[in-house]
Scaffold this active site. Structure first.
Site, short mmCIF file in Angstrom:
data_model
loop_
_atom_site.label_atom_id
_atom_site.label_comp_id
_atom_site.label_asym_id
_atom_site.label_seq_id
_atom_site.Cartn_x
_atom_site.Cartn_y
_atom_site.Cartn_z
N ASP A 79 0.84 -1.20 0.00
CA ASP A 79 0.00 0.00 0.00
C ASP A 79 0.87 1.25 0.00
O ASP A 79 1.17 1.81 1.05
CB ASP A 79 -0.93 0.00 1.22
CG ASP A 79 -1.82 1.23 1.23
OD1 ASP A 79 -1.88 1.93 0.21
OD2 ASP A 79 -2.45 1.49 2.28
N LYS A 82 -0.10 3.62 -2.26
CA LYS A 82 -1.04 4.55 -2.90
C LYS A 82 -0.36 5.31 -4.03
O LYS A 82 -0.30 6.54 -4.06
CB LYS A 82 -1.63 5.51 -1.86
CG LYS A 82 -2.41 4.76 -0.79
CD LYS A 82 -3.24 5.68 0.09
CE LYS A 82 -4.05 4.88 1.08
NZ LYS A 82 -3.26 4.15 2.09
N ASP A 101 1.78 8.47 -9.39
CA ASP A 101 2.71 9.18 -10.27
C ASP A 101 2.27 9.06 -11.73
O ASP A 101 1.19 8.54 -12.02
CB ASP A 101 4.12 8.60 -10.06
CG ASP A 101 5.21 9.66 -10.23
OD1 ASP A 101 5.11 10.46 -11.19
OD2 ASP A 101 6.16 9.67 -9.42
N PRO A 109 -10.80 -0.58 4.36
CA PRO A 109 -10.13 -0.16 5.58
C PRO A 109 -11.06 0.68 6.45
O PRO A 109 -12.02 1.27 5.95
CB PRO A 109 -8.99 0.72 5.07
CG PRO A 109 -9.52 1.32 3.81
CD PRO A 109 -10.51 0.33 3.24
N GLY A 154 -5.94 -2.33 11.24
CA GLY A 154 -4.59 -2.01 11.70
C GLY A 154 -4.50 -1.92 13.21
O GLY A 154 -4.43 -2.93 13.92
P1 BMP Z 1 -6.36 1.42 11.25
O1 BMP Z 1 -7.23 0.17 11.35
O2 BMP Z 1 -5.22 1.43 12.20
O3 BMP Z 1 -7.15 2.68 11.24
O4 BMP Z 1 -5.61 1.32 9.81
C1 BMP Z 1 -6.28 1.51 8.62
C2 BMP Z 1 -5.37 1.21 7.47
O5 BMP Z 1 -6.07 1.42 6.25
C3 BMP Z 1 -4.13 2.08 7.40
O6 BMP Z 1 -3.06 1.28 6.92
C4 BMP Z 1 -4.46 3.13 6.36
O7 BMP Z 1 -3.34 3.50 5.60
C5 BMP Z 1 -5.44 2.40 5.46
N1 BMP Z 1 -6.46 3.28 4.84
C6 BMP Z 1 -7.38 3.98 5.59
O8 BMP Z 1 -7.39 3.91 6.82
N2 BMP Z 1 -8.28 4.78 4.95
C7 BMP Z 1 -8.33 4.91 3.60
O9 BMP Z 1 -9.18 5.61 3.09
C8 BMP Z 1 -7.40 4.19 2.84
C9 BMP Z 1 -6.47 3.38 3.47
O10 BMP Z 1 -5.60 2.70 2.75
#
Ligand code: BMP
Length: 216
Positions: free
Chosen positions: A65, A67, A70, A166, A189
């Site tokens: 990931d 993202k 480019d 996510p 995460g």
């Molecule tokens: P967490 O469960 O700790 O909030 O982590 C969420 C994960 O998903 C992180 O790695 C973040 O980069 C990714 N993420 C997000 O939270 N929201 C998005 O819109 C896109 C993501 O990739």
């Protein structure tokens, strides 16, 4: 089964690679895949990340990931390096609209069409991003778990895309809620990785998922 992709952005203690490695050993069967982003790359370096991929790559799906956003040629080069490192899939941004082709090789590519940030401009343009996504050979889409309507919208349009969501846990989406809305996997995460008891936390999430999937 498990429909959790564990995001390894954070670690406890001062040896992130050892922490993640032990965590993956302890959570066998509770995790379907692992998401590695810039925090992990910056902490462990490319060699450390490649080692992690080599150690667990047979059992777990490894998602890069970064993202990527480019120009098309540079993104294609980045994707080929990630594939060499052993990753199974990679996430790209779609808003640059710079890609006109994707490699025909094995790496799966996912396009971001909805973000968990409440005021994201990405979401304001979700319709256009979905239009563009339909012109690429994407494996799937990333859609915020905190926005179930966005998941339903993406699923309606892309029946066969693999939808990764996510936002389960710390960002507020309940376990299994994204699956219920039509996602294939939930990216989790901090609620697991920073937990005092990651196995218990993960078990709680996976049990909710199994209930939705009518398993166990
Ligand atoms: P967490 O469960 O700790 O909030 O982590 C969420 C994960 O998903 C992180 O790695 C973040 O980069 C990714 N993420 C997000 O939270 N929201 C998005 O819109 C896109 C993501 O990739």
């Amino acid at each position: 089964g498990s429909w959790v992709i564990l995001a390894l952005d954070y670690a406890r203690g001062n040896s992130p690679l050892a922490y993640w490695s032990e965590l993956l050993h302890r959570t066998t069967g509770l995790v379907a895949g692992v998401k590695v982003g810039l925090p992990a790359l910056l902490r462990a370096g490319p060699t450390g990340i490649s080692e992690l991929v080599q150690s667990f790559g047979d059992e777990l799906y490894f998602l890069a990931d970064f993202k990527l956003a480019d120009i098309g040629d540079v993104v294609l080069e980045e994707l080929s390096i990630l594939e060499e490192m052993g990753f199974d899939g990679a996430i790209v941004h779609l808003f640059p609209r710079c890609l006109d082709r994707l490699p025909l090789n094995a790496l799966d590519v996912y396009g971001l069409v909805s973000m968990t940030c409440p005021r994201s401009l990405v979401d304001e343009h979700m319709g256009e991003l979905l239009d563009y996504a339909s012109t690429l050979r994407l494996k799937g889409l990333v859609v915020a778990a905190t926005k179930p309507d966005a998941i339903r919208r993406a699923r309606e349009r892309f029946r066969h895309a693999v939808i990764l969501s996510p936002g389960v846990g710390v960002q507020g989406a309940p376990p299994a809620s994204a699956l219920s809305a039509g996602a294939d996997y939930e990216i989790v995460g901090r609620s697991v990785v920073l937990s005092e008891d990651p196995v218990r936390e993960l078990t709680r999430i996976v049990e909710a998922q199994r209930a939705v999937k009518h398993e166990g």
